[in-house]
Scaffold this motif. Structure first.
Motif, PDB file in Angstrom:
ATOM      1  N   ALA A 581     -11.265   3.436  -4.515  1.00  0.00           N
ATOM      2  CA  ALA A 581     -12.360   2.595  -4.023  1.00  0.00           C
ATOM      3  C   ALA A 581     -11.974   1.124  -4.066  1.00  0.00           C
ATOM      4  O   ALA A 581     -12.272   0.356  -3.140  1.00  0.00           O
ATOM      5  CB  ALA A 581     -13.622   2.836  -4.844  1.00  0.00           C
ATOM      6  N   ASP A 582     -11.308   0.707  -5.136  1.00  0.00           N
ATOM      7  CA  ASP A 582     -10.877  -0.690  -5.214  1.00  0.00           C
ATOM      8  C   ASP A 582      -9.846  -1.005  -4.140  1.00  0.00           C
ATOM      9  O   ASP A 582      -9.819  -2.107  -3.594  1.00  0.00           O
ATOM     10  CB  ASP A 582     -10.308  -0.993  -6.610  1.00  0.00           C
ATOM     11  N   LYS A 583      -8.976  -0.027  -3.837  1.00  0.00           N
ATOM     12  CA  LYS A 583      -8.017  -0.232  -2.751  1.00  0.00           C
ATOM     13  C   LYS A 583      -8.742  -0.337  -1.409  1.00  0.00           C
ATOM     14  O   LYS A 583      -8.481  -1.256  -0.614  1.00  0.00           O
ATOM     15  CB  LYS A 583      -7.026   0.924  -2.705  1.00  0.00           C
ATOM     16  N   LEU A 584      -9.660   0.594  -1.153  1.00  0.00           N
ATOM     17  CA  LEU A 584     -10.367   0.602   0.126  1.00  0.00           C
ATOM     18  C   LEU A 584     -11.201  -0.664   0.310  1.00  0.00           C
ATOM     19  O   LEU A 584     -11.374  -1.145   1.434  1.00  0.00           O
ATOM     20  CB  LEU A 584     -11.251   1.846   0.230  1.00  0.00           C
ATOM     21  N   ARG A 585     -11.722  -1.172  -0.791  1.00  0.00           N
ATOM     22  CA  ARG A 585     -12.473  -2.441  -0.710  1.00  0.00           C
ATOM     23  C   ARG A 585     -11.590  -3.532  -0.108  1.00  0.00           C
ATOM     24  O   ARG A 585     -12.047  -4.348   0.700  1.00  0.00           O
ATOM     25  CB  ARG A 585     -12.917  -2.863  -2.110  1.00  0.00           C
ATOM     26  N   LEU A 586     -10.305  -3.539  -0.473  1.00  0.00           N
ATOM     27  CA  LEU A 586      -9.388  -4.550   0.039  1.00  0.00           C
ATOM     28  C   LEU A 586      -9.072  -4.333   1.516  1.00  0.00           C
ATOM     29  O   LEU A 586      -8.561  -5.232   2.182  1.00  0.00           O
ATOM     30  CB  LEU A 586      -8.091  -4.545  -0.772  1.00  0.00           C
ATOM     31  N   TYR A 587      -9.336  -3.118   2.026  1.00  0.00           N
ATOM     32  CA  TYR A 587      -9.079  -2.835   3.432  1.00  0.00           C
ATOM     33  C   TYR A 587     -10.184  -3.375   4.332  1.00  0.00           C
ATOM     34  O   TYR A 587     -10.072  -3.295   5.559  1.00  0.00           O
ATOM     35  CB  TYR A 587      -8.915  -1.332   3.650  1.00  0.00           C
ATOM     36  N   THR A 588     -11.277  -3.893   3.738  1.00  0.00           N
ATOM     37  CA  THR A 588     -12.268  -4.608   4.528  1.00  0.00           C
ATOM     38  C   THR A 588     -11.911  -6.089   4.446  1.00  0.00           C
ATOM     39  O   THR A 588     -11.719  -6.616   3.345  1.00  0.00           O
ATOM     40  CB  THR A 588     -13.696  -4.399   3.988  1.00  0.00           C
ATOM     41  N   LYS A 633      -2.492 -10.416  -2.299  1.00  0.00           N
ATOM     42  CA  LYS A 633      -3.287 -11.574  -1.876  1.00  0.00           C
ATOM     43  C   LYS A 633      -3.123 -11.860  -0.384  1.00  0.00           C
ATOM     44  O   LYS A 633      -3.992 -12.455   0.245  1.00  0.00           O
ATOM     45  CB  LYS A 633      -2.874 -12.800  -2.705  1.00  0.00           C
ATOM     46  N   ASP A 634      -2.016 -11.407   0.188  1.00  0.00           N
ATOM     47  CA  ASP A 634      -1.733 -11.635   1.605  1.00  0.00           C
ATOM     48  C   ASP A 634      -2.514 -10.617   2.444  1.00  0.00           C
ATOM     49  O   ASP A 634      -2.226  -9.418   2.389  1.00  0.00           O
ATOM     50  CB  ASP A 634      -0.233 -11.488   1.851  1.00  0.00           C
ATOM     51  N   PRO A 635      -3.496 -11.038   3.240  1.00  0.00           N
ATOM     52  CA  PRO A 635      -4.292 -10.075   4.016  1.00  0.00           C
ATOM     53  C   PRO A 635      -3.464  -9.281   5.015  1.00  0.00           C
ATOM     54  O   PRO A 635      -3.807  -8.147   5.343  1.00  0.00           O
ATOM     55  CB  PRO A 635      -5.338 -10.958   4.721  1.00  0.00           C
ATOM     56  N   LYS A 636      -2.360  -9.857   5.495  1.00  0.00           N
ATOM     57  CA  LYS A 636      -1.520  -9.128   6.446  1.00  0.00           C
ATOM     58  C   LYS A 636      -0.873  -7.912   5.792  1.00  0.00           C
ATOM     59  O   LYS A 636      -0.620  -6.903   6.444  1.00  0.00           O
ATOM     60  CB  LYS A 636      -0.445 -10.060   7.016  1.00  0.00           C
ATOM     61  N   VAL A 637      -0.596  -8.033   4.491  1.00  0.00           N
ATOM     62  CA  VAL A 637      -0.042  -6.894   3.762  1.00  0.00           C
ATOM     63  C   VAL A 637      -1.043  -5.756   3.743  1.00  0.00           C
ATOM     64  O   VAL A 637      -0.700  -4.582   3.967  1.00  0.00           O
ATOM     65  CB  VAL A 637       0.322  -7.310   2.318  1.00  0.00           C
ATOM     66  N   LEU A 638      -2.303  -6.087   3.505  1.00  0.00           N
ATOM     67  CA  LEU A 638      -3.334  -5.041   3.461  1.00  0.00           C
ATOM     68  C   LEU A 638      -3.558  -4.415   4.830  1.00  0.00           C
ATOM     69  O   LEU A 638      -3.802  -3.214   4.946  1.00  0.00           O
ATOM     70  CB  LEU A 638      -4.635  -5.624   2.917  1.00  0.00           C
ATOM     71  N   GLU A 639      -3.456  -5.220   5.890  1.00  0.00           N
ATOM     72  CA  GLU A 639      -3.581  -4.675   7.237  1.00  0.00           C
ATOM     73  C   GLU A 639      -2.496  -3.626   7.487  1.00  0.00           C
ATOM     74  O   GLU A 639      -2.751  -2.558   8.048  1.00  0.00           O
ATOM     75  CB  GLU A 639      -3.466  -5.798   8.270  1.00  0.00           C
ATOM     76  N   LEU A 640      -1.260  -3.954   7.058  1.00  0.00           N
ATOM     77  CA  LEU A 640      -0.152  -3.017   7.242  1.00  0.00           C
ATOM     78  C   LEU A 640      -0.373  -1.734   6.455  1.00  0.00           C
ATOM     79  O   LEU A 640      -0.211  -0.628   6.978  1.00  0.00           O
ATOM     80  CB  LEU A 640       1.154  -3.667   6.771  1.00  0.00           C
ATOM     81  N   LEU A 641      -0.731  -1.886   5.180  1.00  0.00           N
ATOM     82  CA  LEU A 641      -0.908  -0.708   4.335  1.00  0.00           C
ATOM     83  C   LEU A 641      -2.025   0.188   4.859  1.00  0.00           C
ATOM     84  O   LEU A 641      -1.928   1.420   4.804  1.00  0.00           O
ATOM     85  CB  LEU A 641      -1.199  -1.136   2.896  1.00  0.00           C
ATOM     86  N   LYS A 642      -3.066  -0.436   5.371  1.00  0.00           N
ATOM     87  CA  LYS A 642      -4.155   0.358   5.938  1.00  0.00           C
ATOM     88  C   LYS A 642      -3.670   1.094   7.189  1.00  0.00           C
ATOM     89  O   LYS A 642      -3.963   2.283   7.383  1.00  0.00           O
ATOM     90  CB  LYS A 642      -5.340  -0.547   6.285  1.00  0.00           C
ATOM     91  N   THR A 643      -2.916   0.415   8.028  1.00  0.00           N
ATOM     92  CA  THR A 643      -2.370   1.037   9.237  1.00  0.00           C
ATOM     93  C   THR A 643      -1.463   2.208   8.878  1.00  0.00           C
ATOM     94  O   THR A 643      -1.484   3.257   9.522  1.00  0.00           O
ATOM     95  CB  THR A 643      -1.591  -0.002  10.065  1.00  0.00           C
TER      96      THR A 643
END
Length: 778
Positions: A581-588, A633-643
């Motif tokens: 859930a904490d990971k998915l929160r970062l995907y928003t 902290k880098d939002p682009k990293v989270l975009e990649l991981l979500k993809t």
């Protein structure tokens, strides 16, 4: 089916024959005009009649005579005449040198050293002049580490950018290396030094290559740098942090310049110790660390404080950052690509030449980032889709909006004196809130303490219909009531006293308690509440009587219920949910922005300056976890991981915390209303104080239930079906664990209970003058 016995034996014998060549990397030269060499060559050919012979001497002589006559356009007849003249009566077979490569079992006829180099470097002119080429061939270059270093070494050899190469690596080639190291499967398990030396010999058998098969050690570093003359340039491409530091310390002592290329983003480090003998190693990035300890470091956790300043976490590429999150999750080590390694070799060879020819004198860190240099145009960010917080309420607005406020005065109402008011506001200041956002402002006016909602401070994706803020208000209101009780004051509370003023949450008025009043058992404990995020080494069970006491105190609030999980398997499942859930929160995007820009404070200085948020040091992070937070902290990293549908590493910290629970507690209320969430907050305060009073630590972990509530009562997840589906899955598993919870109940608060082995430092709070104004002080 088993291998045939005869075939097995034959394979073993042939493998043994091959193995005897595994350490050989220097060819044998035969000059036929020398009778001994002629005899040796004849014996070799008789002994090994299967040897492949390559004789292209006529082709090489053609290139030679053409290069010696650059002003002429020669016909074939003229070339033949010049070759005959060059042979000067010798047979072509006797001209030059025959080179035998035992690991290839190939015999090659080539020009001898001077003419070979002349022809092979002919096309270098005049990118490199002859004078410069002659100077380079007097230079000695050392290369440590032969992954990127292989590409560097081969490029230097091809360009003949030096006269001697010293190469060092203790490792053998693995199959996993073949994604970036140009070699063949037949070389797997061979020494990297041997492979590189062989490849260079196959390009230029006259180039001197000195191998340090054991890699660089404290014992051989001096020999590597100085034997038979100092290196003119050291190229560091090794992975070991201890060797990176050691080789620089020694290179600095000998005033040898150091060059390093990291394949990610084409990162280049140049340290000109020859020109700046007092220059700090690694640009001073590790001056604050004790480098004498490096050789004793064993684990990655111990090495990280040294690795971080060198790697420059914030300057890594997005894909490298995302990949680092995946280490020990879906990959075993950091990735490298052949394309980056290959052009890194070219970049390094180019810089080496310019340094050795004194065309480049700078030191520093540079980037040759192809993805940045050649990229699609950047589209303007769409800011309209990102929710924006409402403007916060100011003290003058609070005064103006309550000018006509009519409150029903309780019987025997009193005005607070300065000391009483100070005590209550200090209690309010210490109130607990989500992310320590402190979404409140207080106004004491006409005998009433008014609580206002500062919506700018409570803005968050999870704060659906302000429920998160209301829980915080409930916590603080109960804390004030208890403190008032300790001061012999009775609180008369009105929630939402003015329907036209929704930001006015509560009005508190006061009277003295009667002599017969029995104080609340928690009245004298409001100062002890504290959040503890540490993980104990030993997980101790909480006695049943303590849990019963926590339950009794919590459920004194009308409608509140508390449920405990103590079973290890159930804790494991809920811990997994907490992590995901904490990971998915970062995907928003909003959730990521809130955590890293509004909640977390990465330094003590930032925490002191802002007076809010969560000090990262209070999380008790390991060095590896701290770097993970910096990367995330880098939002682009989270975009990649979500993809990629990855990012399991982002679950690690919360999952680890959840697993370190003696019990997990869930508080519910009957309805999804403002009043019930405020009452739920009061129940949380009572639970928290009761636990802390018994020496039990508490760590709120609410991301999962907040998103479950959005899933059930809001539409915030409808725009992202991936997140909606994932939270739906987690929701079902979660409530199977808390099977006693009625489906109509609303989850308000989730936390872990445990016995901490270390105290936690309280989070900073806003100064009183930022949250409180009183007509007593006007």
């Amino acid at each position: 089916m088993q291998l045939d016995k005869e075939l097995r034996q034959l394979k073993k014998e042939l493998a043994s024959q091959t193995k005897k060549y595994s350490e050989i990397y220097t060819p044998t030269f035969f000059r036929i005009l020398n009778p001994e060499d002629q005899s040796s060559l004849l014996n070799l050919l008789k002994e090994k009649p299967h040897i492949q012979v390559f004789d292209s001497i006529t082709n090489q002589l053609t290139d030679l005579v053409k290069g010696l006559n650059p002003t002429l356009v020669l016909s074939k007849e003229q070339i033949d005449e010049l070759i005959v003249k060059r042979l000067n009566g010798l047979e072509a077979d006797t001209y030059g040198v025959w080179v035998y490569y035992p690991w290839l079992e190939k015999l090659v006829h080539i020009l001898d050293k001077e003419e070979f180099i002349q022809v092979r470097t002919n096309r270098n002119k005049h990118k490199i002049t002859q004078q410069e080429q002659d100077l380079l061939m007097k230079k000695k270059i050392g290369v440590i580490g032969l992954s990127v270093g292989q590409s560097v070494s081969l490029t230097l050899a091809i360009e003949r950018g030096c006269g001697e190469l010293r190469i060092a690596d203790f490792d053998h080639l693995d199959l996993t290396n073949l994604n970036r190291i140009r070699s063949g499967v037949q070389n797997v398990d061979l020494r990297k030094t041997v492979i590189v030396a062989r490849e260079i010999a196959e390009i230029d058998p006259f180039l001197k290559v000195t191998c340090f098969h054991e890699g660089i050690t404290e014992e051989n570093i001096e020999s590597f740098l100085t034997e038979n003359g100092n290196l003119d340039l050291l190229i560091d491409e090794c992975d070991g942090i201890d060797i990176k530091i050691l080789c620089r310390v020694k290179a600095k002592a000998h005033q040898i310049p150091v060059l390093m290329e990291a394949s990610d983003r084409g990162t280049i480090d140049i340290e000109r110790f020859d020109l700046e003998p007092n220059r700090p190693i690694l640009h001073g990035y590790i001056e604050h660390l004790d480098i004498s300890k490096v050789k004793h470091l064993k684990t990655n956790e111990e090495k990280i404080p040294y690795i971080l300043p060198i790697a420059g976490v914030e300057t890594l590429s997005t894909r490298m950052k995302a990949s680092m999150i995946e280490i020990q999750q879906t990959i075993t080590s950091w990735p490298q690509l052949a394309s980056a390694v290959t052009y890194g070799g070219g970049i390094t060879a180019d810089l080496s030449r310019r340094i050795l020819l004194q065309e480049l004198s700078v030191s520093g860190r540079f980037f040759v980032d192809i993805e940045e240099i050649i990229a699609n145009p950047v589209e303007a960010a769409d800011t309209t889709a990102t929710p924006q917080p409402e403007k916060g309420i100011s003290f003058p607005e609070m005064e103006a909006k309550t000018a006509d406020l009519k409150l029903t005065k309780p019987e025997n109402a009193i005005a607070l004196d300065g000391e009483q008011l100070d005590e209550l506001i200090l209690t309010a200041q210490r109130g607990s809130s989500a992310g320590n956002n402190q979404p409140w402002k207080w106004l004491y006016k006409d005998g009433a303490l008014l609580l206002f909602h500062d919506k700018e401070r409570s803005f968050s994706f999870a704060n659906h219909k302000n429920i998160v803020a209301y829980v915080g208000f409930g916590l603080t209101l109960e804390s004030i009531r208890l403190k008032a009780d300790a001061l012999n004051l009775q609180v008369h509370e009105q929630l939402f006293p003015d329907p036209e003023l929704p930001e006015l949450i509560a009005a508190l008025q006061f009277s003295n308690t009667s002599p017969q009043h029995q104080k609340d058992g928690l009245a004298n404990f409001t100062d002890i509440r504290n959040t503890n995020r540490n993980q104990p080494k030993v997980i101790k069970p909480i006695p049943a009587e303590n849990l019963a006491e926590i339950k009794a105190e919590t459920e004194q609030i009308d409608g509140a219920k508390i449920y405990f999980i103590e079973d290890k398997n159930a804790i494991q499942q809920v811990a997994n949910i907490m992590g995901e859930a904490d990971k998915l929160r970062l995907y928003t995007p909003t959730g990521h922005h809130e955590l890293f820009n509004l909640e977390l404070r990465f330094t003590k200085e930032e925490s002191e300056r802002t007076g809010d948020g969560l000090d990262l040091e209070s999380f008790g992070l390991t060095a590896g976890e701290a770097i993970g937070m910096r990367i995330a902290k880098d939002p682009k990293v989270l975009e990649l991981l979500k993809t990629w549908k990855m990012g399991t590493g982002l679950e690690r910290l919360s999952k680890k915390s959840g697993l370190a629970s003696s019990a997990i507690a869930l508080i519910t209320m009957p309805t999804y209303t403002s009043n019930d969430f405020i009452k739920g907050g009061k129940a949380v305060e009572r639970m928290w104080l009761t636990a802390n009073r018994a020496g039990i630590s508490l760590h709120p972990m609410t991301a999962s239930i907040l998103h479950f509530n959005i899933l059930k009562y809001g539409d915030g997840l409808n725009q992202d079906l991936y997140l909606k589906d994932k939270f739906s899955e987690l929701n079902e598993i979660f409530y199977n664990c808390f099977s006693e919870v009625n489906q109509q109940e609303v989850s308000v608060f989730l936390c872990r209970l445990f016995y901490a082995e270390a105290d936690a430092t309280p989070s900073k709070r806003l100064p009183i003058d930022k949250i409180f104004m009183s007509n007593l002080t006007q």
